[in-house]
Design a protein around this motif. Sequence first.
Motif, PDB file in Angstrom:
ATOM      1  N   ALA A   1       0.871  -1.179   0.000  1.00 50.52           N
ATOM      2  CA  ALA A   1       0.000   0.000   0.000  1.00 50.52           C
ATOM      3  C   ALA A   1       0.904   1.224   0.000  1.00 50.52           C
ATOM      4  CB  ALA A   1      -0.913  -0.001   1.222  1.00 50.52           C
ATOM      5  N   LEU A   2       0.744   2.086  -1.004  1.00 54.35           N
ATOM      6  CA  LEU A   2       1.597   3.253  -1.160  1.00 54.35           C
ATOM      7  C   LEU A   2       0.977   4.453  -0.453  1.00 54.35           C
ATOM      8  CD1 LEU A   2       2.504   2.886  -4.944  1.00 54.35           C
ATOM      9  CD2 LEU A   2       3.761   2.015  -2.953  1.00 54.35           C
ATOM     10  N   HIS A   3       1.692   5.016   0.493  1.00 54.35           N
ATOM     11  CA  HIS A   3       1.215   6.169   1.249  1.00 54.35           C
ATOM     12  C   HIS A   3       2.126   7.352   0.969  1.00 54.35           C
ATOM     13  CE1 HIS A   3       0.158   2.695   4.172  1.00 54.35           C
ATOM     14  NE2 HIS A   3      -0.785   2.839   3.257  1.00 54.35           N
ATOM     15  N   GLY A   4       1.536   8.480   0.622  1.00 47.94           N
ATOM     16  CA  GLY A   4       2.320   9.685   0.405  1.00 47.94           C
ATOM     17  C   GLY A   4       3.093   9.695  -0.894  1.00 47.94           C
ATOM     18  N   VAL A   5       2.711   8.839  -1.841  1.00 47.38           N
ATOM     19  CA  VAL A   5       3.398   8.758  -3.129  1.00 47.38           C
ATOM     20  C   VAL A   5       2.531   9.401  -4.201  1.00 47.38           C
ATOM     21  CG1 VAL A   5       4.259   7.198  -4.913  1.00 47.38           C
ATOM     22  CG2 VAL A   5       4.640   6.666  -2.497  1.00 47.38           C
ATOM     23  N   GLY A   6       3.140  10.223  -5.047  1.00 49.08           N
ATOM     24  CA  GLY A   6       2.408  10.807  -6.164  1.00 49.08           C
ATOM     25  C   GLY A   6       2.049  12.256  -5.916  1.00 49.08           C
ATOM     26  N   PRO A   7       1.623  12.949  -6.969  1.00 43.68           N
ATOM     27  CA  PRO A   7       1.279  14.373  -6.856  1.00 43.68           C
ATOM     28  C   PRO A   7       0.076  14.593  -5.946  1.00 43.68           C
ATOM     29  CG  PRO A   7       0.591  13.474  -8.979  1.00 43.68           C
ATOM     30  CD  PRO A   7       1.433  12.434  -8.335  1.00 43.68           C
ATOM     31  N   GLY A   8       0.144  15.638  -5.134  1.00 42.54           N
ATOM     32  CA  GLY A   8      -0.977  15.973  -4.273  1.00 42.54           C
ATOM     33  C   GLY A   8      -1.026  15.198  -2.976  1.00 42.54           C
ATOM     34  N   ALA A   9      -0.033  14.363  -2.699  1.00 40.99           N
ATOM     35  CA  ALA A   9      -0.029  13.590  -1.450  1.00 40.99           C
ATOM     36  C   ALA A   9       0.035  14.541  -0.261  1.00 40.99           C
ATOM     37  CB  ALA A   9       1.151  12.632  -1.428  1.00 40.99           C
ATOM     38  N   ALA A  10      -0.834  14.299   0.721  1.00 41.04           N
ATOM     39  CA  ALA A  10      -0.924  15.210   1.867  1.00 41.04           C
ATOM     40  C   ALA A  10       0.169  14.956   2.885  1.00 41.04           C
ATOM     41  CB  ALA A  10      -2.293  15.056   2.530  1.00 41.04           C
TER      42      ALA A  10
ATOM     43  N   TRP B   1      10.441   3.039  -1.487  1.00 41.83           N
ATOM     44  CA  TRP B   1      11.155   1.917  -2.110  1.00 41.83           C
ATOM     45  C   TRP B   1      10.247   1.172  -3.088  1.00 41.83           C
ATOM     46  CZ3 TRP B   1      10.392  -3.236  -2.644  1.00 41.83           C
ATOM     47  CH2 TRP B   1      11.459  -3.979  -3.169  1.00 41.83           C
ATOM     48  N   ALA B   2       9.035   0.837  -2.657  1.00 36.92           N
ATOM     49  CA  ALA B   2       8.129   0.048  -3.496  1.00 36.92           C
ATOM     50  C   ALA B   2       7.742   0.799  -4.758  1.00 36.92           C
ATOM     51  CB  ALA B   2       6.881  -0.325  -2.703  1.00 36.92           C
ATOM     52  N   SER B   3       7.575   2.113  -4.657  1.00 30.62           N
ATOM     53  CA  SER B   3       7.163   2.891  -5.827  1.00 30.62           C
ATOM     54  C   SER B   3       8.261   2.972  -6.878  1.00 30.62           C
ATOM     55  CB  SER B   3       6.740   4.301  -5.401  1.00 30.62           C
ATOM     56  OG  SER B   3       7.854   5.044  -4.929  1.00 30.62           O
ATOM     57  N   ARG B   4       9.502   2.715  -6.469  1.00 35.89           N
ATOM     58  CA  ARG B   4      10.634   2.819  -7.390  1.00 35.89           C
ATOM     59  C   ARG B   4      11.299   1.469  -7.662  1.00 35.89           C
ATOM     60  NH1 ARG B   4      13.325   7.732  -3.862  1.00 35.89           N
ATOM     61  NH2 ARG B   4      11.680   9.288  -4.216  1.00 35.89           N
ATOM     62  N   ALA B   5      10.776   0.394  -7.073  1.00 34.38           N
ATOM     63  CA  ALA B   5      11.421  -0.915  -7.180  1.00 34.38           C
ATOM     64  C   ALA B   5      11.570  -1.329  -8.636  1.00 34.38           C
ATOM     65  CB  ALA B   5      10.617  -1.952  -6.415  1.00 34.38           C
ATOM     66  N   ALA B   6      12.702  -1.973  -8.928  1.00 33.14           N
ATOM     67  CA  ALA B   6      12.984  -2.413 -10.295  1.00 33.14           C
ATOM     68  C   ALA B   6      13.654  -3.780 -10.245  1.00 33.14           C
ATOM     69  CB  ALA B   6      13.895  -1.408 -11.001  1.00 33.14           C
ATOM     70  N   ALA B   7      13.569  -4.492 -11.342  1.00 29.90           N
ATOM     71  CA  ALA B   7      14.167  -5.823 -11.428  1.00 29.90           C
ATOM     72  C   ALA B   7      15.638  -5.776 -11.022  1.00 29.90           C
ATOM     73  CB  ALA B   7      14.031  -6.359 -12.849  1.00 29.90           C
ATOM     74  N   GLY B   8      16.015  -6.725 -10.160  1.00 28.56           N
ATOM     75  CA  GLY B   8      17.386  -6.802  -9.682  1.00 28.56           C
ATOM     76  C   GLY B   8      17.605  -6.197  -8.320  1.00 28.56           C
ATOM     77  N   ASP B   9      16.679  -5.357  -7.841  1.00 28.06           N
ATOM     78  CA  ASP B   9      16.819  -4.771  -6.510  1.00 28.06           C
ATOM     79  C   ASP B   9      16.839  -5.879  -5.454  1.00 28.06           C
ATOM     80  OD1 ASP B   9      16.792  -2.313  -7.676  1.00 28.06           O
ATOM     81  OD2 ASP B   9      14.811  -1.722  -6.967  1.00 28.06           O
TER      82      ASP B   9
ATOM     83  N   ARG C   1     -14.224   9.026  -0.110  1.00 22.76           N
ATOM     84  CA  ARG C   1     -14.378  10.203  -0.953  1.00 22.76           C
ATOM     85  C   ARG C   1     -13.539  11.345  -0.404  1.00 22.76           C
ATOM     86  NH1 ARG C   1     -20.953  10.143  -1.815  1.00 22.76           N
ATOM     87  NH2 ARG C   1     -21.037   8.129  -2.897  1.00 22.76           N
ATOM     88  N   GLY C   2     -12.800  11.986  -1.308  1.00 21.82           N
ATOM     89  CA  GLY C   2     -11.947  13.092  -0.883  1.00 21.82           C
ATOM     90  C   GLY C   2     -10.768  12.639  -0.062  1.00 21.82           C
ATOM     91  N   ALA C   3     -10.439  11.338  -0.155  1.00 24.95           N
ATOM     92  CA  ALA C   3      -9.338  10.816   0.646  1.00 24.95           C
ATOM     93  C   ALA C   3      -8.009  11.365   0.158  1.00 24.95           C
ATOM     94  CB  ALA C   3      -9.315   9.293   0.591  1.00 24.95           C
ATOM     95  N   THR C   4      -7.060  11.435   1.058  1.00 18.72           N
ATOM     96  CA  THR C   4      -5.728  11.924   0.726  1.00 18.72           C
ATOM     97  C   THR C   4      -4.818  10.800   0.283  1.00 18.72           C
ATOM     98  OG1 THR C   4      -4.958  11.608   2.995  1.00 18.72           O
ATOM     99  CG2 THR C   4      -5.955  13.740   2.442  1.00 18.72           C
ATOM    100  N   GLY C   5      -5.264   9.565   0.429  1.00 20.62           N
ATOM    101  CA  GLY C   5      -4.401   8.429   0.155  1.00 20.62           C
ATOM    102  C   GLY C   5      -3.722   7.928   1.413  1.00 20.62           C
ATOM    103  N   ARG C   6      -3.940   8.603   2.518  1.00 21.12           N
ATOM    104  CA  ARG C   6      -3.371   8.151   3.782  1.00 21.12           C
ATOM    105  C   ARG C   6      -4.315   7.154   4.422  1.00 21.12           C
ATOM    106  NH1 ARG C   6      -1.650  11.967   8.953  1.00 21.12           N
ATOM    107  NH2 ARG C   6      -0.860  10.286  10.275  1.00 21.12           N
TER     108      ARG C   6
END
Length: 292
Positions: free
Chosen positions: A109-118, A127-135, A215-220
């Motif tokens: 679950a990604l918290h605080g990732v992306g534009p507009g994150a509160a 780490w998870a939002s940027r994870a790539a093969a080989g990590d 509705r209107g959630a911040t993603g947190r």
Amino acid sequence: MTTAVAAPFRFFALQVVRTGRLGPSLVRVTFAGPDLDAFHSHGRDQSLSLFLPHPGQAEPVVPLELGDNWWQGWRELPDDVRAVMRSYTLRALRRDALGQTAEIDIDFALHGVGPGAATPAGPASRWASRAAAGDRVLLLGPALADNRAIRFRPPADTDLVVLCGDETAVPAATAILESLPAGSRVRAWLEVPHAGDAQDVRTRADAEITWLVRRGATGRPGTPATTTVVDAVRAAGLTDAERPYVWLAGESGQVKAVRRYFVAECGVDRRRVTFVGYWRRGMTEEQLRTAG
């Protein structure tokens, strides 16, 4: 990287194979490793400890050379060196033609990732939002299939399984749903930040799954939903079950409120209620571990 055994759990050195977004707030990371044939689990809500590297590190730093004393040695490392430790649940494991474990999935679950994150993203979300093969990561997982880190254990006479949780509980809840046999009756309420986080779940059970979107959630996690889990469960009634089994997971405050409803208002035997606080509002996992 070497591995160490702490039966019934042991360390596994893993690498990322691939990643895939499941929704705005969820990402699946698939891992593999040469010794995963020693990984065993009955699934469901299997709990794991994942150790992640800091930015700039090639792999997480855990003093495995200390054997059974690794925990104390890990705690004594500097904050910017010590591997980031987070608790997750096993989403899936796949075995090859020889019956060996080839891959495992963990959903983040990604918290605080992306534009507009509160709120700022934590180290695991970054780490998870940027994870790539080989990590590279290190995982403390089960060497025995039936272990104490599996909490979903409905009594044999259960006539209704109830599942409730927020997005941090979605991986475990969906894994549970997929594990249930045909004929099982299930009602599930899962709260997520965005409509796109709702998933199609394949299950043989007779399951009614309700996705609650904030509705209107911040993603947190824990941001109040338009209809809270307690409200949704209360509206459903659940009067047709004589021997329910209730599984609750997610933010500690909400889990306690839902448990109180089932035990105090519905009269469900507390021994038939499993509840797990995966996180607590306003506290990091390090603070929770210290407080606990």
